[in-house]
Design a protein around this motif. Structure first.
Motif, PDB file in Angstrom:
ATOM      1  N   ALA A 233       0.876  -1.239   0.106  1.00 28.91           N
ATOM      2  CA  ALA A 233      -0.034  -0.055  -0.196  1.00 28.91           C
ATOM      3  C   ALA A 233       0.895   1.210  -0.081  1.00 28.91           C
ATOM      4  CB  ALA A 233      -0.784   0.055   1.232  1.00 28.91           C
ATOM      5  N   GLU A 234       1.835   1.317   0.908  1.00 28.30           N
ATOM      6  CA  GLU A 234       3.042   2.484   0.803  1.00 28.30           C
ATOM      7  C   GLU A 234       3.378   2.704  -0.561  1.00 28.30           C
ATOM      8  OE1 GLU A 234       5.509   1.577   3.974  1.00 28.30           O
ATOM      9  OE2 GLU A 234       4.123   1.925   5.678  1.00 28.30           O
ATOM     10  N   THR A 236       2.537   1.936  -3.300  1.00 30.70           N
ATOM     11  CA  THR A 236       1.166   2.274  -4.315  1.00 30.70           C
ATOM     12  C   THR A 236       1.125   3.779  -4.073  1.00 30.70           C
ATOM     13  OG1 THR A 236       0.092   0.262  -4.172  1.00 30.70           O
ATOM     14  CG2 THR A 236      -1.147   1.941  -5.224  1.00 30.70           C
ATOM     15  N   ARG A 237       0.919   4.260  -3.093  1.00 29.60           N
ATOM     16  CA  ARG A 237       0.697   5.757  -2.699  1.00 29.60           C
ATOM     17  C   ARG A 237       1.911   6.273  -3.358  1.00 29.60           C
ATOM     18  NH1 ARG A 237      -0.328   3.599   2.371  1.00 29.60           N
ATOM     19  NH2 ARG A 237      -2.507   3.283   2.820  1.00 29.60           N
ATOM     20  N   GLY A 260      -3.148  -2.724  -3.045  1.00 31.09           N
ATOM     21  CA  GLY A 260      -3.025  -1.622  -4.303  1.00 31.09           C
ATOM     22  C   GLY A 260      -4.449  -1.340  -4.572  1.00 31.09           C
ATOM     23  N   VAL A 263      -5.899   1.257  -2.187  1.00 30.81           N
ATOM     24  CA  VAL A 263      -5.513   2.405  -2.223  1.00 30.81           C
ATOM     25  C   VAL A 263      -6.165   3.017  -3.188  1.00 30.81           C
ATOM     26  CG1 VAL A 263      -3.204   3.759  -2.627  1.00 30.81           C
ATOM     27  CG2 VAL A 263      -3.080   1.861  -0.989  1.00 30.81           C
ATOM     28  N   ARG A 267      -8.702   6.608  -3.052  1.00 32.70           N
ATOM     29  CA  ARG A 267      -8.669   7.667  -3.665  1.00 32.70           C
ATOM     30  C   ARG A 267      -9.369   8.004  -4.877  1.00 32.70           C
ATOM     31  NH1 ARG A 267      -2.177   9.034  -4.117  1.00 32.70           N
ATOM     32  NH2 ARG A 267      -1.723   8.713  -1.893  1.00 32.70           N
TER      33      ARG A 267
END
Length: 343
Positions: A233-234, A236-237, A260, A263, A267
């Motif tokens: 996830a990190e 992906t951001r 992902g 995330v 958004r």
């Protein structure tokens, strides 16, 4: 607690000498076929099993092979690849009455220590070595100990002549060809652990493919992780927050791909209308998400079976062999589509 049956118990029940029991149970000459069968029947009735420690001290095989995994323990419960790999390994070993000694360590140094300890204690007859590294001290150590080993996932050039391997470079090429064919020109790669040989092969293959297609130097970008959902996830951001965010993301396992998706959903980025997603390893997780994930399909249990059989063949006196596993195929699903026209 109940006392374990001994050779003396078997001899008393079968009406023979202890030496006759030893000959029969170890497959040595000195007793008739009829006596051997009677002794083995009695041993089975009593629930007798050979003492692996005593066998090792006498110079016989331990009847076990080892597997050390130097990865964060928290990632094992959610990553399907190793569960399937071990299932395939165990299937072959169980059929040959061979045990699997499995250990998870905190770092590579602890893994080396485990090999030294197993060798000194004669706990295993050989080892399966996973996650080959670009600079891998395990090959030299195992060679110096004389401990038979099969490297799982390393190419012959990196792991040596005793290995089973998969063509990660070709697999990444297939993914890139699929995404490029859809029209994607900016592709992010959420990779696995740095320093692993297959991680480096995938990154190199992605870059080489981008160059082959004439894409710019910033067209592809890889971010290394520890394979966990949190790290996925990190990453992906990080990729989506860049000045030129990718229109497609490739994840090195299914867990990170699903993270992902979360995330992107958080958004308001629709998949696949605005972002395409590909998972490296297919699993039920990829098929129950919405949208279903495009993924590489391969026979991971079969890969484990191949590795276990290669080690057993080596222990039986066969020559070291480099064996390629079944090549994966890309299964396009609903998570990949052409990018928005504005991109």
């Amino acid at each position: 607690m109940p006392r374990r049956p001994t050779i003396k118990d078997i001899a008393r029940r079968a009406g023979v000498s202890e030496s006759a029991v030893s000959f029969a149970l170890n497959g040595r000459p000195g007793v008739s076929a009829q006596t051997r069968d009677r002794i083995r029947t009695v041993a089975e009735e009593l629930g007798w099993r050979a003492n692996s420690a005593a066998r090792a001290l006498s110079g016989e095989r331990a009847g076990a092979v080892g597997l050390v995994l130097a990865r964060p323990a928290a990632t094992l419960g959610v990553e399907s690849f190793f569960l399937q790999l071990v299932a395939g390994i165990q299937e072959v070993l169980a059929a040959r009455a061979t045990a699997l000694l499995f250990q998870v360590t905190g770092d590579p140094a602890e893994e080396l220590a485990a090999y030294r300890r197993w060798w000194a204690e004669r706990r295993v007859d050989g080892v399966l070595v996973v996650d080959p590294r670009t600079e891998d001290p395990r090959r030299a150590l195992l060679g110096s100990l004389g401990l038979p080993a099969v490297f799982v996932g390393g190419t012959p050039e990196a792991a040596g002549p005793s290995c089973v391997w998969a063509d990660d470079a070709e697999a990444m090429t297939r993914i890139l060809d699929h995404l490029h064919g859809l029209g994607h020109r900016r592709i992010g790669h959420v990779a696995g652990l740095p320093g692993l040989a297959h991680t480096e092969r995938r990154i190199r293959s992605l870059r080489a493919g981008a160059e082959r297609y004439g894409l710019g130097p910033d067209a592809v970008r890889s971010v290394v992780t520890d394979y966990s959902d949190t790290a996925g996830a990190e990453a992906t951001r990080l990729l989506l927050d860049g000045p030129r965010p990718p229109t497609a993301l490739v994840y090195d396992n299914d867990v990170m791909a699903v993270a992902g998706l979360g995330v992107a959903a958080g958004r308001g980025i629709a998949v696949p209308e605005r972002l395409s997603v590909v998972a490296w390893d297919d699993s039920p997780l990829c098929r129950v998400t919405h949208p279903r994930l495009t993924a590489l399909v391969r026979d991971t249990p079969g890969f484990g079976r191949l590795a276990a059989q290669a080690l057993l063949d080596l222990l039986a006196g066969g020559p070291p062999r480099a064996l390629e596993g079944e090549r994966p195929r890309l299964e396009p699903r609903e998570s990949t589509a052409p990018p928005p026209r504005a991109y």
